[in-house]
Design an enzyme around this catalytic site. Structure first.
Site, PDB file in Angstrom:
ATOM      1  CB  CYS A   1      -0.949  -0.001   1.194  1.00 46.65           C
ATOM      2  SG  CYS A   1      -0.132  -0.234   2.789  1.00 46.65           S
ATOM      3  CG  HIS A   2       1.403   3.071  -2.726  1.00 43.32           C
ATOM      4  ND1 HIS A   2       2.683   2.699  -3.055  1.00 43.32           N
ATOM      5  CD2 HIS A   2       0.575   2.298  -3.501  1.00 43.32           C
ATOM      6  CE1 HIS A   2       2.650   1.753  -3.989  1.00 43.32           C
ATOM      7  NE2 HIS A   2       1.381   1.499  -4.268  1.00 43.32           N
TER       8      HIS A   2
ATOM      9  NE  ARG B   1       7.402  -0.118  -6.329  1.00 43.44           N
ATOM     10  CZ  ARG B   1       6.281   0.465  -6.698  1.00 43.44           C
ATOM     11  NH1 ARG B   1       6.131   1.780  -6.527  1.00 43.44           N
ATOM     12  NH2 ARG B   1       5.297  -0.229  -7.246  1.00 43.44           N
TER      13      ARG B   1
ATOM     14  CG  HIS C   1       1.775  -4.831  -8.921  1.00 42.37           C
ATOM     15  ND1 HIS C   1       1.350  -4.956  -7.612  1.00 42.37           N
ATOM     16  CD2 HIS C   1       2.017  -3.500  -9.098  1.00 42.37           C
ATOM     17  CE1 HIS C   1       1.329  -3.759  -7.033  1.00 42.37           C
ATOM     18  NE2 HIS C   1       1.736  -2.872  -7.901  1.00 42.37           N
TER      19      HIS C   1
ATOM     20  CG  ASP D   1      -1.710  -0.813  -5.944  1.00 42.35           C
ATOM     21  OD1 ASP D   1      -0.589  -0.396  -5.594  1.00 42.35           O
ATOM     22  OD2 ASP D   1      -2.236  -0.490  -7.031  1.00 42.35           O
TER      23      ASP D   1
ATOM     24  CG  ASN E   1      -1.044   7.021 -12.379  1.00 39.98           C
ATOM     25  OD1 ASN E   1      -1.387   8.171 -12.653  1.00 39.98           O
ATOM     26  ND2 ASN E   1       0.191   6.707 -12.068  1.00 39.98           N
TER      27      ASN E   1
END
Length: 309
Positions: free
Chosen positions: A32-33, A124, A181, A249, A254
Site C-alpha cells: 500500500c502507499h 524499490r 504485481h 495497492d 493512477n
C-alpha cells in the site's frame, strides 16, 4: 504544469465495502502507499501524476475496516526519493507498519541507516517508463549491494514485455528480490500463457525471488469479478506458496478511471488462496518473516509450522 495548477486526482474508493472474507488475526496488507498530505510532504517535481491527499490516518482507518493488523507501505513514485511521508506513516503506526523506500543512487550510508531505523526494510526499483524517466541498472545494482548489509530486499517493478531484457540485471542482484504485481503479466493468457511461463522460469532460477500476487484491478482487463486473474494466479500461489505476498495497492495510483472497491479486493483472497494454510502463508507467515523477522512465531500464528507447497 505546476502543482498549483495541475488537477489533483482521486484513485481510491470513497466508501469501500466491508469484505465478506475475514482475514486471519495478524494479517498484513503488504503493498500500500500514502500520498502526502501535500502541505506537509510535497510531491516530487518529476511526478507523472498529482494525487489528492491520502495519508496515514486514511490508510490505518482502511486497515481496520478491512480487518488487517499491519501494513507494508511502499514509497509512491509521486514522492520521488523523498521518503518523508512513508517514514511519517510508519512512525504513526505504533509498530504496525514497515516500509519500502525509493532512494537516490548517491544516498549516504548514514541516510540508509536512518531509513532502517525508521522501519524501512526494502528498496524499490521502478522500470515503468510511464512513471519514471530514468532507471539506471548499474546504479541500482550498487544500491542493492549496499542494502544487502542491512538485510533489506529489493522490490522490482516492471512490465512483462521487458522481463527477458531484465534477466541479467535480476540475476546480478545479491539479495532477496520481490517482483511487484508479478511483473504485470497478461492474465488473459491463463496460467500457462507466455507471460506466466516466463515468470515461472524466473522463479525457478532462484529460490530467493518472491512476488506480490496483487492488483486484479490493474491486470484483469475484463474487470470485476476478475475471473481471468483468479484462473492465472491461483496456480501460481499454490506452486510458490512460501514466496507470495498480498496487498490492496491502496490508494491505487493512477487508477482513477477504474476505481476498485477495496472490500471486493480482499474478497479475492479466498479465491486465489482457497485453503487456510495458503491464506496464512500469504497474509501472515510470509510478510511477517520478511518485514518483522524479529517477531516470535507464536506472535502471529498458532498454526502448524511452515511447510513446502
Amino acid at each position: 504544469m505546476s502543482a498549483d495548477t495541475q488537477e489533483r486526482i482521486i484513485s481510491w474508493h470513497g466508501n469501500p465495502s466491508v469484505p465478506r472474507f475475514t482475514p486471519p488475526p495478524g494479517a498484513v496488507d503488504a503493498h500500500c502507499h500514502v500520498f502526502g498530505p501535500m502541505a506537509q510532504f510535497p510531491f516530487s517535481a518529476q511526478s507523472k501524476y498529482l494525487p489528492e491527499d491520502a495519508g496515514a490516518d486514511m490508510l490505518f482507518a482502511l486497515r481496520d475496516r478491512l480487518g488487517f493488523s499491519r501494513n507494508v507501505i511502499v514509497q509512491a513514485s509521486c514522492h520521488g526519493t523523498d521518503n518523508s511521508a512513508t517514514l511519517d506513516a510508519i512512525a504513526k503506526s505504533d509498530g504496525k507498519a514497515r516500509g519500502v523506500a525509493v532512494v537516490d543512487p548517491a544516498i549516504s550510508d548514514a541516510e540508509l541507516d536512518r531509513l532502517h531505523a525508521g522501519g524501512i526494510r526494502g528498496v524499490r526499483f521502478n522500470f515503468l517508463k510511464r512513471l519514471v524517466d530514468n532507471a539506471p541498472k548499474d546504479k541500482f545494482l550498487d544500491i542493492a549491494r549496499r542494502v544487502e548489509a542491512l538485510g533489506w530486499h529489493v522490490v522490482v517493478y516492471f512490465e512483462a514485455d521487458i522481463l527477458e531484457e531484465l534477466r541479467p540485471f535480476l540475476d546480478a542482484i545479491p539479495t532477496l528480490i520481490v517482483i511487484d504485481h508479478m511483473g504485470r503479466p497478461d492474465v488473459a493468457q491463463g496460467p500457462d500463457g507466455v507471460d506466466m511461463r516466463a515468470l515461472r522460469a524466473l522463479l525457478d532460477s532462484r529460490d530467493d525471488i518472491w512476488m506480490k500476487v496483487t492488483c486484479p484491478d490493474r491486470l484483469d482487463a475484463k474487470g470485476p469479478p476478475w475471473d481471468d486473474f483468479v484462473a492465472a494466479v491461483a496456480p501460481l500461489i499454490a506452486g510458490y506458496c512460501d514466496r507470495v505476498l498480498w496487498g490492496t495497492d491502496w490508494p491505487h495510483p493512477n487508477m482513477q478511471d477504474a476505481i476498485a472497491d477495496d472490500g471486493a479486493l480482499v474478497d479475492m483472497v479466498p479465491r486465489i488462496a482457497p485453503t487456510l494454510e495458503l491464506q496464512r502463508k500469504l497474509l501472515i507467515d510470509n510478510p511477517i518473516s520478511l518485514y518483522w523477522p524479529e517477531a516470535p512465531p507464536q506472535w502471529w500464528s498458532k498454526a502448524a509450522p511452515r511447510s513446502s507447497c
